[in-house]
Write an enzyme that holds these catalytic residues in place. Sequence first.
Site, short mmCIF file in Angstrom:
data_model
loop_
_atom_site.label_atom_id
_atom_site.label_comp_id
_atom_site.label_asym_id
_atom_site.label_seq_id
_atom_site.Cartn_x
_atom_site.Cartn_y
_atom_site.Cartn_z
N HIS B 228 4.50 11.24 -10.53
CA HIS B 228 5.38 11.96 -9.61
C HIS B 228 4.51 12.80 -8.68
CE1 HIS B 228 8.42 14.71 -8.11
NE2 HIS B 228 9.33 13.86 -8.56
N PRO B 229 4.83 12.88 -7.38
CA PRO B 229 3.94 13.59 -6.47
C PRO B 229 3.90 15.10 -6.68
CG PRO B 229 5.90 12.79 -5.32
CD PRO B 229 5.93 12.19 -6.70
#
Lengths: 382, 382
Positions: B228-229
Site C-alpha cells: 500500500h502506498p
Amino acid sequence: MTLPLSGYTILDLTHVLAGPYCTMTFSDMGAKVIKVEPPNGGDDTRTFPPFKDGKSAYFAAINHGKQSIALNLKDDSDRAVFERLLARADVLVENYRPGVMERLGYGWSDLHAAFPRLVYGAVSGFGHTGPDAKRPAYDMVVQARGGVMSITGEKGRDPVRVGASIGDIVAGMFLAQGILAALLDRDRSGRGRKIDVSMLDSQLAILEHAVAISSVTGKPPGPSGARHPSITPFETFHASDGLFVIAAGNDKLFEKLCIALQLPISDDERFATNPKRCDNARLLKRLIEAVTLENTRSHWIAKLTAAGIPTGPIQTVDQTMKDPQIIARNMVVDVLDRNGRAAYKAAGNPIKMTDAVDPTTRGPAPDLDGNRGEILRWLDEG
Amino acid sequence: MTLPLSGYTILDLTHVLAGPYCTMTFSDMGAKVIKVEPPNGGDDTRTFPPFKDGKSAYFAAINHGKQSIALNLKDDSDRAVFERLLARADVLVENYRPGVMERLGYGWSDLHAAFPRLVYGAVSGFGHTGPDAKRPAYDMVVQARGGVMSITGEKGRDPVRVGASIGDIVAGMFLAQGILAALLDRDRSGRGRKIDVSMLDSQLAILEHAVAISSVTGKPPGPSGARHPSITPFETFHASDGLFVIAAGNDKLFEKLCIALQLPISDDERFATNPKRCDNARLLKRLIEAVTLENTRSHWIAKLTAAGIPTGPIQTVDQTMKDPQIIARNMVVDVLDRNGRAAYKAAGNPIKMTDAVDPTTRGPAPDLDGNRGEILRWLDEG
C-alpha cells in the site's frame, strides 16, 4: 434539472473506503448523506495523509458533500438521536465487522421490525455468512486471496497489487448497485431489504475471463505483464520518449497497423492470424519497436489514431488529470473548504446524465460533528 | 421471495464486455434481459476462446440467462420489431461507438420523444462528448491513459496491466448504477434519462488515493509493487513456502502484530506511528521477514488471524474458486447448457439480499436468435 436521488436520505455509519465510496456515489447523484461518526476521532481516514491545511485530502476526496454528526451508539441519549435518524432515512449503510450492529441492537431483524421501509446495506471483508465472516480484511488481503494479484504483474516475478484500491472500491460499487435495486423494489412493495456484500466475493466477480479459462482448461491464467493474454499486438511499446499502447484487436487492424508503421510484414506467414501472432509475440514486438523507437509517442499516437487503430499513452495520474478529454468531461472537480475556497481536487462523477447538473465543485468534507445543529433542526422539522 | 428487479425489462444492444457485464448484473437481480444482436454472427465474444462443446465459455460467463433475438436495424421490418420492443422496455443499453445510434435514427432525442419513460444507458471508450468521443478504445487503452497502469507494477520497471479487465467492467458497473438511479427517478417522475458513461472517466474515478496525492503534493504516485502506498506494514511477505499478505492498518494492529511475531519493536521510535513506519518501510519489511521466513504461510496466516490481524494467502484463480468462503457464499455457479446440464462455471452474484433467491445455477447463454419465437409471442401478449 434534478439529480436522480434527490429526496433520498442515506444514514452513513461507514468508515475508511468501501462504505464511504458507496455513499459518495449517492451524494454525487443528489442524495442527502448523513455521516454518523464515533465521537473520539471519527472516521480513521481523517488521519490519512496527504494533508492540506491540517485536513486529510484523502478524507476530503471521498467524503465531500456529506454531513457529519458524532454519536456514541452505546449512549442512551445518542441512541435516541440515531433512532430518530433511522425513522427518517431511506437507507442505512455500514461497513463494520459482522456482528457489531447486532451487539448494538441494530441488527437486521431489529431494524426491519422497527423500520420496515428501511434498506440496509452492509459491506465487509468476507460477508455476513460463511466460515470466515468474522475475519478482518483490508483491500490488499482480498486482492491477494481473490485471485486478482495472481494475474497482475510480470511472468517469473512476484505478483503485484493493483495500484487502485479495487478490493474496496468494487465492493462499494456492488453495494451501491444492490441498494439502488432494493430501493426500486421498496418503492413498490413498501418493504426494505438487507444487502450483504463481501469484498472477497467482489474480487472474484470481476474475473470473468480468468474464471472462464480456469473452469474450461483446468489451468488458471498467470500474470500477463503489459499485454493482453490472448490478443497480439495488444500491449505496451517503447517510443523514443516513453511507453504507449497499441491495441490491434483483429486482422484488419493489424493490417492497418503494418501500413501505418510502414512495416512490410502483413504478408508474413508468421503473423498471418491472431493465434500465429500470439505464438510469435516476442519477435513481433521487436519488429514494431524497431520502428516506434525512431519517433516520439505523440507522433505515433497521432499517426495510428488517424489510421483508426486503438492507441494511447501510458499516463501518470497528474497527466490523466490534465488530459483534455478528462477536462472536457468535468472529471476533475474542486472540493471546497469551509470558507468556500477550492482546497482539494477529486475525481468527478463518471455517471453523466441528462437533466442533471454536473457541478465543477463539491461541498466541503464535513468536520467531525460539524453538522450537528443542522441535522437536529432537520429532525425537529420532519 | 422475489428478486428486486423482477418486472423490469432491459433491451440490450451491447456486445463484448462493458455493456454485457452491466446487463448481466440486471439479469442476476431478476430483470428480463433481451439481447438484440446483428444477424451475421452476433456478439463478437461468441467467437472468443476458450470453447466448450463448440461454444464460447467467455460468452457464457457474461450472457447467461439472457434472451437473444437477431435484428438488422437497417431493415424496415426488423426495425418495426425493435420499436415494439422499445415500447415495452424500461431500459435500453448500448455500447456502440458514439454516433451509431443517431445514424440508425435511435439517438437520445428521437428515443426520448417517442418513448418518454425509457431510460437509455450508453457506455463507450471516451464518452459521448469531448474531443476524443469518436476514438476507438479497448480496455488496455483506458487502463494506460487513465492512470491505473502508472501505479501498477514494480518501481523501476515498466508498468503492467491490471489482470482483470477493469477498464470495461468498472465502466459497466457505473452504468448499472446510473441506470438504477434513473429508474428510481423515472418511477416517480414518469420521465426517462440518458446515462453516458466513459471507460476513461471510470478509470480516473477509482483513483481516489492517487488523485488526492497528485493534487496536494504535485507529484503523482508511482507504481507501488506489492504494498500500500501510505500504510505500513501493508504488503506481501515471504514465508518459508510462499507469499502472503499482512495488512496492519493502524497502531493497534501493528502492536498486535509485533506481539504475534514476538518482534520486540513496538516501542521502537522508528515505528511509533504510521508515517514513521512508512519512512522506514524497507527496514521494517526485513525485520518482519526475518521472522516469517522461519515458518510456512499457513502457520503465519493461522497465527495472525487468531491475533485479529488482517492477513491471507495470494491465491491463483482456481484456488479462489475452491476457497471455502467463496463456496459458502455461492460465488461460483454452474451455467446450464440448452439440455439443462451444468456446462460452464461463472462467478456468482456478489449482491446478496434478503428475500431474494440466490440460485446455484444460471440459465443458458442464448444461441444467436435463439429466443425469437418466445420474444415475439411476449410482444403479442403485451
